[in-house]
Design a protein around this motif. Structure first.
Motif, PDB file in Angstrom:
ATOM      1  N   ARG A  67       5.653   4.007   0.455  1.00 52.18           N
ATOM      2  CA  ARG A  67       5.199   2.320   0.275  1.00 52.18           C
ATOM      3  C   ARG A  67       5.414   1.763   1.447  1.00 52.18           C
ATOM      4  O   ARG A  67       6.156   1.623   2.243  1.00 52.18           O
ATOM      5  N   THR A  71       0.715  -1.284  -0.073  1.00 49.23           N
ATOM      6  CA  THR A  71       0.175  -0.088   0.062  1.00 49.23           C
ATOM      7  C   THR A  71       0.921   1.130  -0.018  1.00 49.23           C
ATOM      8  O   THR A  71       1.956   1.220   0.198  1.00 49.23           O
ATOM      9  N   ASN A 120       1.331  -9.308  -3.111  1.00 49.62           N
ATOM     10  CA  ASN A 120       2.340 -10.531  -3.582  1.00 49.62           C
ATOM     11  C   ASN A 120       1.838 -11.688  -2.911  1.00 49.62           C
ATOM     12  O   ASN A 120       1.649 -11.965  -1.678  1.00 49.62           O
ATOM     13  N   ASP A 162      -6.338   1.291  -4.529  1.00 45.67           N
ATOM     14  CA  ASP A 162      -5.738   0.409  -5.773  1.00 45.67           C
ATOM     15  C   ASP A 162      -4.519   0.010  -5.165  1.00 45.67           C
ATOM     16  O   ASP A 162      -3.646   1.248  -4.948  1.00 45.67           O
ATOM     17  N   VAL A 163      -4.321  -1.328  -4.786  1.00 43.85           N
ATOM     18  CA  VAL A 163      -3.121  -1.605  -4.274  1.00 43.85           C
ATOM     19  C   VAL A 163      -2.401  -2.872  -4.890  1.00 43.85           C
ATOM     20  O   VAL A 163      -2.981  -3.361  -5.856  1.00 43.85           O
ATOM     21  N   GLN A 164      -1.259  -3.327  -4.282  1.00 43.12           N
ATOM     22  CA  GLN A 164      -0.950  -4.422  -5.079  1.00 43.12           C
ATOM     23  C   GLN A 164      -0.752  -5.804  -3.759  1.00 43.12           C
ATOM     24  O   GLN A 164      -0.690  -5.489  -2.649  1.00 43.12           O
ATOM     25  N   PRO A 204      -9.312  -8.343  -8.026  1.00 38.59           N
ATOM     26  CA  PRO A 204      -8.171  -8.334  -9.215  1.00 38.59           C
ATOM     27  C   PRO A 204      -8.646  -7.107 -10.256  1.00 38.59           C
ATOM     28  O   PRO A 204      -9.789  -6.952 -10.438  1.00 38.59           O
ATOM     29  N   ARG A 205      -7.712  -6.218 -10.578  1.00 33.15           N
ATOM     30  CA  ARG A 205      -8.072  -5.042 -11.314  1.00 33.15           C
ATOM     31  C   ARG A 205      -6.960  -4.980 -12.680  1.00 33.15           C
ATOM     32  O   ARG A 205      -6.188  -5.819 -12.573  1.00 33.15           O
ATOM     33  N   ARG A 240       0.181  -8.876  -7.975  1.00 36.14           N
ATOM     34  CA  ARG A 240      -1.131  -8.448  -8.505  1.00 36.14           C
ATOM     35  C   ARG A 240      -1.519  -7.307  -8.233  1.00 36.14           C
ATOM     36  O   ARG A 240      -1.520  -6.652  -7.092  1.00 36.14           O
ATOM     37  N   ASP A 241      -2.240  -6.597  -9.016  1.00 30.61           N
ATOM     38  CA  ASP A 241      -3.095  -5.161  -8.990  1.00 30.61           C
ATOM     39  C   ASP A 241      -4.433  -5.542  -8.362  1.00 30.61           C
ATOM     40  O   ASP A 241      -4.849  -6.418  -8.867  1.00 30.61           O
ATOM     41  N   VAL A 242      -4.663  -5.201  -7.506  1.00 28.57           N
ATOM     42  CA  VAL A 242      -6.185  -5.359  -6.939  1.00 28.57           C
ATOM     43  C   VAL A 242      -6.755  -3.876  -6.363  1.00 28.57           C
ATOM     44  O   VAL A 242      -6.162  -3.131  -6.077  1.00 28.57           O
ATOM     45  N   ARG A 243      -8.104  -4.035  -6.229  1.00 33.42           N
ATOM     46  CA  ARG A 243      -8.652  -3.147  -5.531  1.00 33.42           C
ATOM     47  C   ARG A 243      -9.456  -3.340  -4.125  1.00 33.42           C
ATOM     48  O   ARG A 243      -9.719  -4.623  -4.161  1.00 33.42           O
TER      49      ARG A 243
END
Length: 140
Positions: free
Chosen positions: A46, A38, A88, A84-86, A139-140, A94-97
């Protein structure tokens, strides 16, 4: 519990770092874990936190238990400020919301989380009854 918590978190972070996010302590418990990436809501920096998750179709459910402390963990504020974060997951970034769950959707997700890790209910009691934030990572 405080010294144990610090030791567990430190060891978990080290394992995730050394293995590129493929192995953490949660792996040894039979649970699933991820690194949540985040941006700090106040710092703008970060941030990485290892959290347990439960798969829900193509989404993942996470809960801000903070080990039963009376306040929400900082990463939940980061998700509210910037959803909108990632993540691991075992070395796969992965990009996720993130969506904060409420009402019936939260209750259904909470039931799944407690079924996977009954200690989440203990954390509610330890926190003095705080309603733990539950998020869906899509997932986004």
């Amino acid at each position: 519990m405080s010294w144990q918590q610090k030791a567990v978190i430190g060891t978990d972070r080290l394992l995730y770092k050394l293995t590129g996010g493929r192995i953490g302590l949660v792996s040894f418990s039979g649970q699933t874990g991820l690194t949540l990436i985040t941006v700090g809501a106040r710092s703008g920096e970060r941030r990485e936190n290892q959290v347990q998750y439960v798969a829900d179709g193509s989404s993942m459910l996470v809960v801000g238990s903070n080990w039963g402390k009376p306040h929400h963990p900082a990463w939940t504020a980061n998700l509210l400020a910037g959803p909108d974060v990632q993540v691991n997951v075992r070395g796969d970034v992965r990009d996720v919301r993130a969506t904060l769950l409420e009402g019936a959707e939260r209750e259904a997700a909470w039931s799944r989380m407690v079924a996977a890790w009954p200690a989440f209910q203990d954390y509610v009691e330890r926190s003095g009854g705080r309603e733990l934030r539950v998020f869906r990572l899509t997932p986004r």
